[in-house]
Write an enzyme that holds these catalytic residues in place. Sequence first.
Site, PDB file in Angstrom:
ATOM      1  N   LYS A  88       3.646  -4.788  -5.928  1.00 49.23           N
ATOM      2  CA  LYS A  88       4.043  -3.761  -6.893  1.00 49.23           C
ATOM      3  C   LYS A  88       4.216  -4.368  -8.285  1.00 49.23           C
ATOM      4  CE  LYS A  88       6.392  -0.600  -3.709  1.00 49.23           C
ATOM      5  NZ  LYS A  88       7.680  -0.070  -3.229  1.00 49.23           N
ATOM      6  N   GLN A 132      13.716  -0.841  -2.548  1.00 50.46           N
ATOM      7  CA  GLN A 132      12.808  -1.001  -1.413  1.00 50.46           C
ATOM      8  C   GLN A 132      13.532  -0.727  -0.098  1.00 50.46           C
ATOM      9  OE1 GLN A 132       9.507  -1.648  -1.686  1.00 50.46           O
ATOM     10  NE2 GLN A 132       9.290  -1.461   0.526  1.00 50.46           N
ATOM     11  N   ASP A 155      10.533   7.105  -7.014  1.00 43.58           N
ATOM     12  CA  ASP A 155      10.073   7.284  -5.643  1.00 43.58           C
ATOM     13  C   ASP A 155      10.275   8.721  -5.176  1.00 43.58           C
ATOM     14  OD1 ASP A 155       8.627   5.833  -3.859  1.00 43.58           O
ATOM     15  OD2 ASP A 155      10.332   4.931  -2.829  1.00 43.58           O
TER      16      ASP A 155
END
Length: 326
Positions: A88, A132, A155
């Site tokens: 990422k 995460q 997200d």
Amino acid sequence: MIVAPWFLALSAAIAMFVSGGMMTGPAVSDTQEPHAARLIDGKGFAARMTQDIAADVSAFYDRHHITPGLAVVLVGNDPASEVYVRNKALQTHRAGMRSFMHMLPATTSQKELLGLIERLNVDPEIHGILVQLPLPAGLDPVVVTNAIIPEKDVDGLGVVNAGRLALGLPGIVPCTPLGCLLLLHHYVGDMRGRDALVIGASNLVGRPMAELLLREGCTVTVAHIDTRDTASLARQADIVVVATGVRELVRGDWIKPGATVIDVGISRVTLPNGKTRLVGDVKFDEAVKRAGLITPVPGGVGPMTIACLLRNTLDAARILVEGPAR
């Protein structure tokens, strides 16, 4: 409360990445078997997305002298998560954005983690925050995710953005379902009236994917752990999206001939010779003989997730700097 509009995360993305002659059709190998499904090239699609995002980032900087910043928080030392997070960061830099990595030990307390998120929420250099998952035991992912302000929840997993998606209101769309939808738009086109089956009902993929397909006019069924006969449901579906985390769960005879199969899963298996390879939630070698279109693993959905994360981060920066679109 201002969040990135739906049309910024979806309609504009579709217009940018699907129209304009950028991609004229799916990449199909000349050596592919005559009756095999066409492969959905998520890797190539994502690479072209990232190029266009980089151009938009440059234009954004020219207007405001601000570079969008993405903060990624990883708690613990899970090897797979570490690789994913570093990828990422690499893709963020390739798109011309700033990456802020926060690698915390597994012993980090929830109070410490929430304190970091609070600082990132008010940091003007940070336009997107991603924690995460999964988190180590003892940390509540719901509390942690919802500590991120909706404007920076790139997200799209917080209750505000999830609720806005469910109600059809402007909000940030979760990256993986959005990536799946962009692929479906390009390869399938108009989905109105199609029968769609989502296998897996997680908050991360399954539920938001069902909402997105409903918006496209599909008749949507969601199969989950208590579903009695998922195979029969799959045999009726024009579109099957699988996100269960169970490797090679969906067999070839589950697939309706000519259906489109989107495989979100990814697992590493050890072969008899000791080598390893990645597989999805669909038994690819079987399904490819019946499907009309199918995503490979790897090279399908995975790259799209990161590309959509970059797009969401840029959209969040636009909203935070320029205000909501009118």
